[in-house]
Design a protein around this motif. Structure first.
Motif, short mmCIF file in Angstrom:
data_model
loop_
_atom_site.label_atom_id
_atom_site.label_comp_id
_atom_site.label_asym_id
_atom_site.label_seq_id
_atom_site.Cartn_x
_atom_site.Cartn_y
_atom_site.Cartn_z
N TYR A 150 0.87 -1.18 0.00
CA TYR A 150 0.00 0.00 0.00
C TYR A 150 0.90 1.23 0.00
O TYR A 150 2.13 1.10 0.24
CB TYR A 150 -0.93 -0.01 1.22
CG TYR A 150 -0.23 -0.08 2.57
CD1 TYR A 150 0.17 1.07 3.23
CD2 TYR A 150 0.07 -1.32 3.15
CE1 TYR A 150 0.84 1.01 4.44
CE2 TYR A 150 0.73 -1.39 4.35
CZ TYR A 150 1.12 -0.23 5.00
OH TYR A 150 1.80 -0.30 6.19
N PRO A 151 0.38 2.41 -0.33
CA PRO A 151 -1.03 2.71 -0.61
C PRO A 151 -1.37 2.55 -2.09
O PRO A 151 -0.54 2.73 -2.97
CB PRO A 151 -1.14 4.18 -0.20
CG PRO A 151 0.23 4.75 -0.51
CD PRO A 151 1.19 3.63 -0.20
N SER A 152 -2.64 2.21 -2.33
CA SER A 152 -3.24 2.17 -3.67
C SER A 152 -2.42 1.37 -4.67
O SER A 152 -2.17 1.80 -5.79
CB SER A 152 -3.44 3.61 -4.20
OG SER A 152 -4.25 4.36 -3.33
N GLY A 181 -9.31 -2.35 0.81
CA GLY A 181 -9.28 -1.39 -0.30
C GLY A 181 -10.53 -1.50 -1.16
O GLY A 181 -11.65 -1.59 -0.65
N SER A 234 -5.83 3.31 0.35
CA SER A 234 -5.12 4.53 -0.05
C SER A 234 -4.43 5.20 1.14
O SER A 234 -3.70 6.18 0.95
CB SER A 234 -6.09 5.52 -0.69
OG SER A 234 -7.14 5.85 0.23
#
Length: 476
Positions: A150-152, A181, A234
């Motif tokens: 992570y993130p995203s 997520g 995120s």
């Protein structure tokens, strides 16, 4: 023509074939009151019974048995045929199942920006407080690891392109974890990936929570390929590992594949098949789906026969012309092995870049031919794409990616953007050659030259005008 219309027409023909004028042993008769002079037709009892019931309700087993017992033997086969035609479907859907029990079933796991890819797994995932306890169906499922990911971070599970438009899809998913997520289902409509479904955040409260089934209708969207997009949380703070999402038992339903039209014309010889089908031409392809479809290799046989011993790089030839038909660096196929020509000693001797593992005796050798050659009526090369990808215009031996034997006319392009960076144009207004740097057009100028040599002294100039009287100096 629909099956119902065809069935009705055939049934009408069957009635007329077995009807007869009234009074000839008929069981029932029908007369048109609007036409009193019309002939009265009579029908057997089995016809009357069938015609009264066939369109009001589906035929039952009892009705079929009565028909078969009371119908004349000569028409029992016709009844069976009609009943069979009436039951035939107009089309057949095709189901594609993906349960991960023996792999990905032709689908592709694409890592994307994720540190980890979709993984085929059994039992619980590596981390606590996230992921399912087991598969929904069978033993295996697919999940995306969230720890240190992570993130995203994004990973995809992408289907192959199906032979027909998708009608619907169903699947099971499990999203247990406080740091969950987003799971998205996307479809490719021929030009863009579009969002079909999305779920964000934790939707299950424990490892053992039942998987959730999702069913989506895709009819009319023109989608033939889909993918699952898994994106981790995120949030950027540390410790976001409780986000292992999982999917299982994907069921895709498509329409019946449409077969390509048959060839309208074909010429078939040994190793030389040409087909023409509705504007498309196929060479070695009897179902061409493009204007020109070539199925096979573009290799050409060399003159003569060759021999190479096993575990040797030395090739000898009989009746060969190695110096005229090959060059160092060309590919050479001997049997089912492909090599590169490392050296050419003569027309009958050359060396390979690697030893042939099994050897070849008195065999035909093949090398790559030019990919495209267009000649004028005088057999002059007009356009050629050689085996290395070089393009020649007016030359049969292009020495660069584009080799033009003659002048080149450059038109007046107007747009200059990042996609056209490096484009050259001729500016009619300024009579100059310009190039695009990705944002604007500018003159084509060379680098600054070296400083020139010192010139010769100039001639003596004319006498200048008398200057003004100067100030008086200080007294001595």
């Amino acid at each position: 023509c629909s099956w119902s219309a065809l069935f009705g027409l055939m049934f009408k023909m069957l009635i007329m074939a077995h009807s007869r004028p009234f009074g000839e042993g008929a069981d029932h008769s029908i007369k048109n009151p609007g036409k009193p002079n019309a002939e009265i037709w009579a029908y057997p009892a089995w016809v009357m019974a069938r015609s009264a019931s066939m369109f009001s309700r589906p035929p039952t087993k009892t009705l079929v048995e009565v028909q078969m017992k009371t119908s004349p033997p000569s028409i029992r086969l016709s009844i069976i045929l009609l009943l069979t035609l009436g039951a035939l479907p107009a089309h057949a859907d095709v189901q594609h199942k993906l349960d991960f029990e023996s792999g990905l079933g032709g689908w592709s796991a694409i890592k994307g920006t994720s540190y980890f890819n979709w993984a085929r797994w059994r039992g619980g995932t590596h981390s606590g407080h996230t992921g399912p306890a087991s598969a929904h169906e069978g033993t295996y499922y697919l999940y995306l690891e969230a720890s240190r990911n992570y993130p995203s971070r994004i990973a995809y599970l992408q289907s192959p392109e199906f032979d027909a438009d998708l009608k619907n899809i169903s699947f099971y998913y499990h999203m247990y974890g406080a740091h969950m997520g987003t799971l998205t289902l996307e479809g490719f409509d021929g030009s863009n990936w579009i969002t079909l479904w999305v779920a964000t955040g934790e939707s299950h409260k424990s490892h053992g929570a039942p998987w959730t089934r999702e069913a989506i209708t895709l009819s009319g969207k023109g989608v033939r390929q889909i993918r699952f997009k898994g994106a981790t949380t995120s949030k950027t703070i540390s410790g976001q590992y409780r986000g292992d999402m999982a999917i299982d038992y994907v069921l895709v339903t498509t329409g019946e594949p449409k077969l390509p039209p048959p060839a309208l014309w074909s010429k078939t010889d040994a190793g030389n098949d040409i087909y023409y089908a509705h504007g498309n031409i196929g060479i070695g392809d009897n179902q061409p789906k493009a204007d020109l479809s070539i199925l096979g290799n573009l290799s050409k046989p060399l003159t003569g026969r060759v021999t190479v011993p096993a575990n040797s790089i030395y090739v000898s030839g009989v009746g060969t012309r190695f110096t005229k038909e090959l060059a160092v660096g060309d590919s050479l196929r001997l049997g089912d092995k492909v090599f590169v020509v490392a050296g050419i000693a003569s027309d009958i001797a050359l060396t390979l870049d690697a030893a042939h593992p099994v050897g070849a005796l008195n065999a035909t050798a093949y090398t790559d031919s030019n990919l495209l050659s267009v000649e004028t009526g005088a057999e002059t090369s007009a356009l050629l794409v050689d085996r290395s990808g070089n393009v020649g215009i007016g030359t049969a031996n292009p020495a660069a990616k584009l080799d033009v034997a003659g002048g080149v006319r450059v038109g007046g392009e107007t747009v200059c953007d990042a996609g056209r960076e490096g484009t050259i144009r001729y500016n009619d207004a300024g009579d100059e050659i310009e190039f695009c740097d990705g944002s604007a057009w500018s003159r084509v100028e060379g680098p600054e030259g070296k400083q020139g040599l010192k010139g010769d002294p100039g001639g003596k100039g004319d006498k200048g005008d008398k200057g003004d009287k100067g100030d008086t100096g200080l007294q001595g």
